[in-house]
Write a protein that holds these residues in place. Structure first.
Motif, PDB file in Angstrom:
ATOM      1  N   ASP A 281       0.636  -1.121  -0.379  1.00 30.89           N
ATOM      2  CA  ASP A 281       0.009  -0.195  -0.240  1.00 30.89           C
ATOM      3  C   ASP A 281       0.529   1.115   0.203  1.00 30.89           C
ATOM      4  O   ASP A 281       0.520   2.431  -0.532  1.00 30.89           O
ATOM      5  CB  ASP A 281      -0.923  -0.192   1.395  1.00 30.89           C
ATOM      6  CG  ASP A 281      -1.666   0.811   1.161  1.00 30.89           C
ATOM      7  OD1 ASP A 281      -2.762   1.348   0.006  1.00 30.89           O
ATOM      8  OD2 ASP A 281      -1.781   1.631   2.018  1.00 30.89           O
ATOM      9  N   LYS A 282       2.003   1.092   0.869  1.00 29.89           N
ATOM     10  CA  LYS A 282       2.930   2.125   0.205  1.00 29.89           C
ATOM     11  C   LYS A 282       1.992   3.514   1.219  1.00 29.89           C
ATOM     12  O   LYS A 282       2.796   4.752   0.758  1.00 29.89           O
ATOM     13  CB  LYS A 282       3.013   2.599  -1.010  1.00 29.89           C
ATOM     14  CG  LYS A 282       4.332   1.251  -1.298  1.00 29.89           C
ATOM     15  CD  LYS A 282       4.908   1.716  -2.588  1.00 29.89           C
ATOM     16  CE  LYS A 282       5.550   0.347  -3.344  1.00 29.89           C
ATOM     17  NZ  LYS A 282       6.436   0.807  -5.304  1.00 29.89           N
ATOM     18  N   PRO A 283       1.703   3.783   2.661  1.00 32.87           N
ATOM     19  CA  PRO A 283       1.385   4.714   3.415  1.00 32.87           C
ATOM     20  C   PRO A 283       2.805   5.831   2.999  1.00 32.87           C
ATOM     21  O   PRO A 283       2.466   6.932   3.143  1.00 32.87           O
ATOM     22  CB  PRO A 283       0.960   4.767   4.268  1.00 32.87           C
ATOM     23  CG  PRO A 283       1.557   2.973   4.499  1.00 32.87           C
ATOM     24  CD  PRO A 283       1.923   2.595   3.167  1.00 32.87           C
ATOM     25  N   PHE A 284       3.866   4.813   3.074  1.00 31.21           N
ATOM     26  CA  PHE A 284       5.569   5.686   3.744  1.00 31.21           C
ATOM     27  C   PHE A 284       6.120   4.645   3.073  1.00 31.21           C
ATOM     28  O   PHE A 284       6.313   3.776   2.735  1.00 31.21           O
ATOM     29  CB  PHE A 284       5.530   5.538   5.551  1.00 31.21           C
ATOM     30  CG  PHE A 284       5.159   4.994   5.912  1.00 31.21           C
ATOM     31  CD1 PHE A 284       6.554   4.355   6.164  1.00 31.21           C
ATOM     32  CD2 PHE A 284       4.732   5.042   6.796  1.00 31.21           C
ATOM     33  CE1 PHE A 284       6.190   2.692   7.449  1.00 31.21           C
ATOM     34  CE2 PHE A 284       4.566   3.833   8.053  1.00 31.21           C
ATOM     35  CZ  PHE A 284       4.749   2.315   7.795  1.00 31.21           C
ATOM     36  N   GLY A 285       7.465   5.346   2.262  1.00 28.06           N
ATOM     37  CA  GLY A 285       8.815   4.842   2.182  1.00 28.06           C
ATOM     38  C   GLY A 285       9.515   5.073   3.213  1.00 28.06           C
ATOM     39  O   GLY A 285      10.123   5.539   4.108  1.00 28.06           O
ATOM     40  N   ILE A 286      10.819   4.469   3.249  1.00 31.14           N
ATOM     41  CA  ILE A 286      12.525   5.269   3.641  1.00 31.14           C
ATOM     42  C   ILE A 286      12.675   6.222   3.064  1.00 31.14           C
ATOM     43  O   ILE A 286      12.404   6.441   2.751  1.00 31.14           O
ATOM     44  CB  ILE A 286      13.831   3.916   2.704  1.00 31.14           C
ATOM     45  CG1 ILE A 286      12.685   2.656   3.195  1.00 31.14           C
ATOM     46  CG2 ILE A 286      14.601   4.133   3.818  1.00 31.14           C
ATOM     47  CD1 ILE A 286      14.061   1.325   3.302  1.00 31.14           C
ATOM     48  N   GLY A 287      12.991   7.152   3.988  1.00 31.66           N
ATOM     49  CA  GLY A 287      13.592   8.059   4.039  1.00 31.66           C
ATOM     50  C   GLY A 287      11.804   9.615   4.474  1.00 31.66           C
ATOM     51  O   GLY A 287      12.589  10.544   4.711  1.00 31.66           O
ATOM     52  N   ASP A 288      10.830   8.806   4.732  1.00 37.07           N
ATOM     53  CA  ASP A 288       9.558   9.756   4.989  1.00 37.07           C
ATOM     54  C   ASP A 288       9.906  10.432   6.459  1.00 37.07           C
ATOM     55  O   ASP A 288      10.093   9.717   6.993  1.00 37.07           O
ATOM     56  CB  ASP A 288       8.788   8.944   3.927  1.00 37.07           C
ATOM     57  CG  ASP A 288       7.964   9.298   2.803  1.00 37.07           C
ATOM     58  OD1 ASP A 288       9.043   9.877   2.334  1.00 37.07           O
ATOM     59  OD2 ASP A 288       6.728   8.417   2.309  1.00 37.07           O
ATOM     60  N   TRP A 289       9.053  11.733   6.134  1.00 36.95           N
ATOM     61  CA  TRP A 289       9.326  11.929   8.017  1.00 36.95           C
ATOM     62  C   TRP A 289       7.556  12.075   8.337  1.00 36.95           C
ATOM     63  O   TRP A 289       6.701  12.100   7.556  1.00 36.95           O
ATOM     64  CB  TRP A 289       9.356  14.037   8.112  1.00 36.95           C
ATOM     65  CG  TRP A 289       9.009  14.332   8.649  1.00 36.95           C
ATOM     66  CD1 TRP A 289       8.558  14.335  10.362  1.00 36.95           C
ATOM     67  CD2 TRP A 289       8.448  15.834   8.435  1.00 36.95           C
ATOM     68  NE1 TRP A 289       8.343  14.844  11.027  1.00 36.95           N
ATOM     69  CE2 TRP A 289       8.411  15.949  10.463  1.00 36.95           C
ATOM     70  CE3 TRP A 289       9.042  16.568   8.094  1.00 36.95           C
ATOM     71  CZ2 TRP A 289       8.253  17.167  11.066  1.00 36.95           C
ATOM     72  CZ3 TRP A 289       8.344  17.876   8.743  1.00 36.95           C
ATOM     73  CH2 TRP A 289       7.770  17.868   9.782  1.00 36.95           C
ATOM     74  N   ILE A 290       7.512  11.083   9.080  1.00 38.88           N
ATOM     75  CA  ILE A 290       6.052  10.765   9.254  1.00 38.88           C
ATOM     76  C   ILE A 290       5.481  10.727  11.080  1.00 38.88           C
ATOM     77  O   ILE A 290       6.464  11.180  12.368  1.00 38.88           O
ATOM     78  CB  ILE A 290       5.215   8.802   9.149  1.00 38.88           C
ATOM     79  CG1 ILE A 290       6.476   7.772  10.725  1.00 38.88           C
ATOM     80  CG2 ILE A 290       6.152   8.743   7.749  1.00 38.88           C
ATOM     81  CD1 ILE A 290       6.379   7.248  10.114  1.00 38.88           C
ATOM     82  N   LYS A 291       4.163  10.710  11.090  1.00 39.08           N
ATOM     83  CA  LYS A 291       3.575  11.377  12.918  1.00 39.08           C
ATOM     84  C   LYS A 291       3.641  10.581  12.887  1.00 39.08           C
ATOM     85  O   LYS A 291       1.705  10.530  12.421  1.00 39.08           O
ATOM     86  CB  LYS A 291       3.610  12.526  12.857  1.00 39.08           C
ATOM     87  CG  LYS A 291       3.142  12.812  14.624  1.00 39.08           C
ATOM     88  CD  LYS A 291       3.152  14.679  14.717  1.00 39.08           C
ATOM     89  CE  LYS A 291       1.875  14.596  16.026  1.00 39.08           C
ATOM     90  NZ  LYS A 291       2.336  16.456  16.551  1.00 39.08           N
ATOM     91  N   THR A 292       3.098   9.291  14.159  1.00 39.47           N
ATOM     92  CA  THR A 292       1.817   8.564  14.578  1.00 39.47           C
ATOM     93  C   THR A 292       1.387   9.261  16.150  1.00 39.47           C
ATOM     94  O   THR A 292       2.206  10.032  16.456  1.00 39.47           O
ATOM     95  CB  THR A 292       2.095   7.626  14.876  1.00 39.47           C
ATOM     96  OG1 THR A 292       3.679   7.078  15.814  1.00 39.47           O
ATOM     97  CG2 THR A 292       2.718   7.076  13.281  1.00 39.47           C
ATOM     98  N   PRO A 293       0.160   8.730  16.585  1.00 39.65           N
ATOM     99  CA  PRO A 293       0.090   9.336  18.388  1.00 39.65           C
ATOM    100  C   PRO A 293       1.661   8.686  18.732  1.00 39.65           C
ATOM    101  O   PRO A 293       1.146   9.544  20.028  1.00 39.65           O
ATOM    102  CB  PRO A 293      -1.237   7.901  18.111  1.00 39.65           C
ATOM    103  CG  PRO A 293      -1.859   8.340  16.764  1.00 39.65           C
ATOM    104  CD  PRO A 293      -1.240   8.245  15.563  1.00 39.65           C
ATOM    105  N   ASP A 294       2.081   7.873  18.341  1.00 37.06           N
ATOM    106  CA  ASP A 294       3.584   7.431  19.021  1.00 37.06           C
ATOM    107  C   ASP A 294       4.136   7.973  19.342  1.00 37.06           C
ATOM    108  O   ASP A 294       5.136   8.014  20.376  1.00 37.06           O
ATOM    109  CB  ASP A 294       2.933   6.263  19.571  1.00 37.06           C
ATOM    110  CG  ASP A 294       1.904   5.490  19.867  1.00 37.06           C
ATOM    111  OD1 ASP A 294       1.306   5.711  21.313  1.00 37.06           O
ATOM    112  OD2 ASP A 294       1.549   4.652  19.961  1.00 37.06           O
ATOM    113  N   VAL A 295       4.937   8.236  18.328  1.00 37.12           N
ATOM    114  CA  VAL A 295       6.118   8.875  17.361  1.00 37.12           C
ATOM    115  C   VAL A 295       6.113   9.234  16.723  1.00 37.12           C
ATOM    116  O   VAL A 295       5.231   9.555  15.686  1.00 37.12           O
ATOM    117  CB  VAL A 295       7.222   7.116  17.209  1.00 37.12           C
ATOM    118  CG1 VAL A 295       6.228   6.458  16.221  1.00 37.12           C
ATOM    119  CG2 VAL A 295       8.327   7.621  17.308  1.00 37.12           C
TER     120      VAL A 295
END
Length: 383
Positions: free
Chosen positions: A205-219
Motif C-alpha cells: 500500500d506504501k503509506p510511507f517509504g524509507i526516508g519519509d518523515w511521519i508522525k503517529t500518536p506514539d512517535v
C-alpha cells in the motif's frame, strides 16, 4: 547341524566365471566408454543449454546470459553426468535393475532442475534492477526478496513431494501433517504473523517509504528501515524506535514528506500608534512581496488586518513555500521575515511591545526638591 559350503562355492564360481568372461568385459568397457563420452560432453551440453534458454527468452544481454550461466550451468552438467551414469549402469547391470535405475534417474533430474530454478530465482531476487528491466515494470525492493524466498521454498517443497511420490511414498499424509503443523504454528505465532501480514500491507500500500518523515500518536521521525516484522523510525532526538507493523498499520499516520507545499503562518503585532494608512500600506506591500517571491506558492496567500488586540493591531499571514525540505524552508522563512522587517522600517511602523496602563482615581502629587508640590494628571503610563 551340518552346514555345507557347496552351494555358496558354486555361486561364487558362477560369479567369478561371469566376471572373467568376454561378455562381461565387453559390457564393462562399453559402459566405461559411455560414461567417459557423457562426462566429456557435459560442458558443451551446459553451454548449449544456456544458449538455448537465452534464445527462448529472446534476450541476448550479457547480464542475462551471465545469470543463466551462473544458475543453470552446474545443474546442466550434473544432468549430463547423471545420464552417463544411467546409460552406463543400464548397459552393465542385468535387466532386473532397470526400474530402480529409472527411479534414480528421474529423482536426480528433478533435484538438478530444482537446483537450477532455485539459483535463477535467487539471482533475480537479489538484483531488483535487472528484474525491473526484465519485467518492464517497477518492483518493490523490500517485497521482491520476500516473494523470492517464498517461491524458492515452494519449489523445494514441490520437488520433495515429486521425489517422494516417485519412490512410492504416500505424500497425502505428509501434506495433511504440514497443514496441522501450520495451523498449530499459526496459533502459537499469531502476533508474529500479524506483523508479517501488516508488513506486506505497508510495503504494497506504501503509506510511507524509507526516508519519509511521519508522525503517529506514539512517535514522530524519519523511516530508516521497513521489514516484515517491524518498522524502524529515527526520531529527531536521534533515538531509534522499533514499531511492530501490526501496531503501526492500525494507527493514523501523517506523512509530511508526501505534501507538496509547506505552510508558514503567524500573527504580526504592530503598535496602536500606527496610522491606518500606514497599516494598509504595510499589508499591501507584504502581500505583493509574497506574490513576487519565487519560493512562495501563489495559489494561497493571505495577508489581512485581522484583529484589534489588547496591546496591538494584529496582521494575519498565511502562505506556503514551494519546498518541503526543512533547511530550505527555514531559509525561505528567514528571508521573508527580513523583508517584512524592511517594509515595516520603511513605512515607519513599529512592532508592538506589551505594556501596562495604570489609572488613578485622584491626581498624584510629586514633591520636588524645593518642597513644592505639583499635581499630576489622573492617568499615567508605564512601559
Amino acid at each position: 547341524m551340518d552346514y555345507t559350503w557347496e552351494p555358496l562355492l558354486a555361486n561364487f564360481r558362477q560369479q567369478l566365471d561371469y566376471l572373467l568372461s568376454y561378455g562381461h568385459l565387453h559390457r564393462l568397457v562399453l559402459s566405461i566408454v559411455i560414461l567417459a563420452a557423457f562426462w566429456l560432453l557435459r560442458k558443451r551440453f551446459a553451454d548449449y543449454t544456456v544458449y538455448l534458454l537465452a534464445k527462448m527468452t529472446s534476450n541476448e544481454r550479457v547480464d542475462t546470459q551471465s545469470y543463466l550461466s551462473t544458475a543453470c550451468r552446474r545443474p546442466a552438467m550434473n544432468i549430463m553426468a547423471m545420464l552417463g551414469l544411467y546409460f552406463a549402469a543400464k548397459n552393465y547391470l542385468p535387466l532386473g535393475y532397470e526400474p530402480l535405475l529409472n527411479r534414480i534417474l528421474s529423482s536426480f533430474i528433478v533435484v538438478f532442475l530444482t537446483q537450477g530454478l532455485h539459483g535463477l530465482i535467487k539471482i533475480y531476487g537479489d538484483d531488483t534492477a535487472e528484474l525491473e528491466r526484465l519485467l518492464g515494470a517497477s518492483v518493490d525492493k523490500i517485497l521482491i526478496p520476500f516473494f523470492s524466498k517464498v517461491i524458492r521454498f515452494l519449489i523445494v517443497a514441490l520437488a520433495f513431494v515429486v521425489v517422494a511420490s516417485n519412490w512410492g511414498y504416500d505424500v497425502n499424509g505428509f501434506i495433511a501433517g504440514l497443514g496441522l503443523g501450520g495451523l498449530a504454528f499459526a496459533l502459537a505465532a499469531k502476533d508474529m504473523l500479524a506483523n508479517i501480514f501488516s508488513g506486506i500491507v505497508i510495503i504494497t500500500d506504501k503509506p510511507f517509504g524509507i526516508g519519509d518523515w511521519i508522525k503517529t500518536p506514539d512517535v514522530e521521525g524519519t523511516i530508516e528501515d521497513i521489514n516484515f516484522r517491524s518498522t524502524k523510525i529515527r526520531t529527531f532526538e536521534q533515538a531509534l524506535v522499533t514499531v511492530p507493523n501490526a501496531s503501526l498499520i492500525n494507527a493514523p499516520i501523517v506523512n509530511f514528506t508526501k505534501r507538496k507545499l509547506r505552510r508558514i503562518t503567524f500573527n504580526l503585532n504592530v503598535s496602536y500608534d500606527t496610522p491606518s494608512q500606514a497599516l494598509q500600506q504595510c499589508v499591501s506591500r507584504i502581500q505583493t512581496m509574497l506574490v513576487d517571491h519565487p519560493a512562495i506558492d501563489n495559489k494561497m496567500i493571505f495577508v489581512k488586518f485581522d484583529t484589534f488586540g489588547d496591546n496591538s493591531l494584529t496582521i494575519f499571514l498565511y502562505f506556503f513555500t514551494t519546498t518541503i525540505v526543512w533547511e530550505e524552508y527555514l531559509n525561505i522563512k528567514q528571508e521573508v521575515n527580513f523583508l517584512i522587517m524592511q517594509i515595516l522600517e520603511e513605512e515607519g511602523v513599529e512592532i508592538a511591545i506589551p505594556r501596562t496602563r495604570n489609572y488613578f482615581s485622584s491626581p498624584l502629587e510629586v514633591i520636588r526638591s524645593g518642597g513644592e508640590k505639583t499635581a499630576q494628571p489622573e492617568k499615567t503610563e508605564e512601559a
